[in-house]
Design a protein around this motif. Structure first.
Motif, PDB file in Angstrom:
ATOM      1  N   PHE A  30       0.908  -1.228   0.000  1.00 30.36           N
ATOM      2  CA  PHE A  30       0.206   0.079  -0.126  1.00 30.36           C
ATOM      3  C   PHE A  30       1.097   1.025   0.077  1.00 30.36           C
ATOM      4  N   LEU A  31       0.352   2.021  -0.589  1.00 31.19           N
ATOM      5  CA  LEU A  31       1.136   3.646  -0.421  1.00 31.19           C
ATOM      6  C   LEU A  31       0.226   4.336   0.791  1.00 31.19           C
ATOM      7  N   VAL A  32       1.073   4.686   1.819  1.00 31.09           N
ATOM      8  CA  VAL A  32       0.361   5.200   2.971  1.00 31.09           C
ATOM      9  C   VAL A  32       0.693   6.521   3.239  1.00 31.09           C
ATOM     10  N   HIS A  33       0.259   7.201   4.387  1.00 29.73           N
ATOM     11  CA  HIS A  33       0.570   8.440   4.791  1.00 29.73           C
ATOM     12  C   HIS A  33       2.026   8.595   5.234  1.00 29.73           C
ATOM     13  N   PRO A  34       2.612   9.806   4.854  1.00 27.19           N
ATOM     14  CA  PRO A  34       4.185   9.537   5.227  1.00 27.19           C
ATOM     15  C   PRO A  34       4.453   9.727   6.907  1.00 27.19           C
ATOM     16  N   GLU A  35       3.550  10.180   7.569  1.00 25.08           N
ATOM     17  CA  GLU A  35       3.746  10.326   9.017  1.00 25.08           C
ATOM     18  C   GLU A  35       3.291   9.091   9.678  1.00 25.08           C
ATOM     19  N   ALA A  36       2.813   8.325   8.981  1.00 20.85           N
ATOM     20  CA  ALA A  36       1.903   7.066   9.812  1.00 20.85           C
ATOM     21  C   ALA A  36       3.013   5.963  10.261  1.00 20.85           C
ATOM     22  N   ASN A  37       2.979   5.358  11.577  1.00 20.93           N
ATOM     23  CA  ASN A  37       4.214   4.560  11.747  1.00 20.93           C
ATOM     24  C   ASN A  37       3.390   3.120  11.625  1.00 20.93           C
ATOM     25  N   LYS A  38       4.219   2.193  11.985  1.00 23.41           N
ATOM     26  CA  LYS A  38       3.589   0.718  11.632  1.00 23.41           C
ATOM     27  C   LYS A  38       2.597   0.157  12.553  1.00 23.41           C
ATOM     28  N   ILE A  39       2.395   0.836  13.697  1.00 26.66           N
ATOM     29  CA  ILE A  39       1.376   0.419  14.541  1.00 26.66           C
ATOM     30  C   ILE A  39       0.100   1.061  14.009  1.00 26.66           C
ATOM     31  N   GLN A  40      -0.095   2.100  13.698  1.00 35.58           N
ATOM     32  CA  GLN A  40      -1.146   2.753  12.881  1.00 35.58           C
ATOM     33  C   GLN A  40      -1.429   2.304  11.498  1.00 35.58           C
ATOM     34  N   ILE A  41      -0.523   1.869  10.959  1.00 32.17           N
ATOM     35  CA  ILE A  41      -0.712   1.009   9.582  1.00 32.17           C
ATOM     36  C   ILE A  41      -1.410  -0.307   9.976  1.00 32.17           C
ATOM     37  N   LYS A  42      -0.921  -0.939  10.985  1.00 34.05           N
ATOM     38  CA  LYS A  42      -1.497  -2.325  11.246  1.00 34.05           C
ATOM     39  C   LYS A  42      -3.050  -2.231  11.683  1.00 34.05           C
ATOM     40  N   MET A  48     -10.001  -1.229   8.269  1.00 31.36           N
ATOM     41  CA  MET A  48     -10.848  -1.146   7.091  1.00 31.36           C
ATOM     42  C   MET A  48     -11.140  -2.353   6.164  1.00 31.36           C
ATOM     43  N   PHE A  49     -10.422  -3.540   6.465  1.00 31.72           N
ATOM     44  CA  PHE A  49     -10.572  -4.813   5.821  1.00 31.72           C
ATOM     45  C   PHE A  49     -10.962  -5.885   6.983  1.00 31.72           C
ATOM     46  N   PRO A  50     -12.440  -5.755   7.443  1.00 37.12           N
ATOM     47  CA  PRO A  50     -12.709  -6.829   8.426  1.00 37.12           C
ATOM     48  C   PRO A  50     -12.458  -8.354   8.013  1.00 37.12           C
ATOM     49  N   GLY A  51     -12.133  -9.087   9.154  1.00 34.42           N
ATOM     50  CA  GLY A  51     -11.462 -10.460   9.028  1.00 34.42           C
ATOM     51  C   GLY A  51     -10.124 -10.680   8.749  1.00 34.42           C
ATOM     52  N   THR A  52      -9.379  -9.389   8.550  1.00 33.97           N
ATOM     53  CA  THR A  52      -7.848  -9.834   8.447  1.00 33.97           C
ATOM     54  C   THR A  52      -7.167  -9.359   9.752  1.00 33.97           C
ATOM     55  N   LYS A  53      -5.951 -10.277   9.865  1.00 34.81           N
ATOM     56  CA  LYS A  53      -5.340 -10.321  11.174  1.00 34.81           C
ATOM     57  C   LYS A  53      -3.546  -9.990  10.498  1.00 34.81           C
ATOM     58  N   VAL A  54      -3.128  -8.864  10.874  1.00 34.82           N
ATOM     59  CA  VAL A  54      -1.744  -8.396  10.459  1.00 34.82           C
ATOM     60  C   VAL A  54      -0.715  -9.046  11.122  1.00 34.82           C
ATOM     61  N   ALA A  55       0.184  -9.814  10.586  1.00 30.21           N
ATOM     62  CA  ALA A  55       1.338 -10.657  10.958  1.00 30.21           C
ATOM     63  C   ALA A  55       2.302  -9.552  11.337  1.00 30.21           C
ATOM     64  N   ARG A  56       2.711  -8.697  10.356  1.00 28.34           N
ATOM     65  CA  ARG A  56       3.907  -7.777  10.340  1.00 28.34           C
ATOM     66  C   ARG A  56       3.797  -6.837   9.168  1.00 28.34           C
ATOM     67  N   VAL A  57       4.396  -5.654   9.328  1.00 29.87           N
ATOM     68  CA  VAL A  57       4.229  -4.420   8.680  1.00 29.87           C
ATOM     69  C   VAL A  57       5.812  -3.958   8.302  1.00 29.87           C
ATOM     70  N   ASN A  58       6.254  -3.938   6.985  1.00 23.37           N
ATOM     71  CA  ASN A  58       7.565  -3.372   6.660  1.00 23.37           C
ATOM     72  C   ASN A  58       7.182  -2.010   6.032  1.00 23.37           C
ATOM     73  N   THR A  59       7.973  -1.013   6.241  1.00 27.57           N
ATOM     74  CA  THR A  59       7.716   0.245   5.494  1.00 27.57           C
ATOM     75  C   THR A  59       9.010   0.536   4.759  1.00 27.57           C
ATOM     76  N   MET A  60       8.926   1.554   4.001  1.00 25.17           N
ATOM     77  CA  MET A  60       9.985   1.983   3.367  1.00 25.17           C
ATOM     78  C   MET A  60       9.611   3.463   2.869  1.00 25.17           C
ATOM     79  N   ASN A  61      10.562   4.443   3.312  1.00 25.16           N
ATOM     80  CA  ASN A  61      10.296   5.928   2.723  1.00 25.16           C
ATOM     81  C   ASN A  61      11.223   6.124   1.339  1.00 25.16           C
ATOM     82  N   ILE A  62      10.161   6.822   0.341  1.00 23.25           N
ATOM     83  CA  ILE A  62      10.951   7.171  -0.923  1.00 23.25           C
ATOM     84  C   ILE A  62      10.751   8.456  -1.117  1.00 23.25           C
ATOM     85  N   ASP A  63      12.093   9.063  -1.197  1.00 22.84           N
ATOM     86  CA  ASP A  63      12.349  10.550  -1.386  1.00 22.84           C
ATOM     87  C   ASP A  63      11.755  10.914  -2.703  1.00 22.84           C
TER      88      ASP A  63
END
Length: 99
Positions: A30-42, A48-63
């Motif tokens: 996903f493309l996410v808000h630049p100030e969002a952290n991993k906990i907020q993304i999870k 937003m998607f009921p029935g989903t359970k997140v195991a892990r979130v990896n993020t990367m910043n793109i200049d």
């Protein structure tokens, strides 16, 4: 940091050839808000998607890229990508099923 609601965090899904291949392993990009952290993304994905359970979130910043118009040099906006891995017993995300 501004008060970001969960519906403001996920901007759009990223649909590329490699991200479509990762869907079989329950990895979604996903493309996410630049100030969002991993906990907020999870939390945003699980709400937003009921029935989903997140195991892990990896993020990367793109200049932003350098762009020029004549003699004026500027930069495009920076972005943030998140690769979300769901658990095995989790429900698939329905946004991608229509592609």
């Amino acid at each position: 940091m501004a008060n970001i609601q969960y519906y403001d965090i996920i901007l759009r899904p990223i649909v590329t050839e490699s991200s479509m291949n990762d869907m079989s392993n329950k990895k979604y990009t996903f493309l996410v808000h630049p100030e969002a952290n991993k906990i907020q993304i999870k939390e945003a994905v699980e709400k937003m998607f009921p029935g989903t359970k997140v195991a892990r979130v990896n993020t990367m910043n793109i200049d932003g890229k350098k762009k020029r118009r004549g003699t004026i040099v500027g930069k495009t906006a920076k972005k943030k990508k998140a690769m979300v891995t769901l658990t095995k017993d989790s429900k698939d995300i329905e946004v991608y099923s229509k592609l």
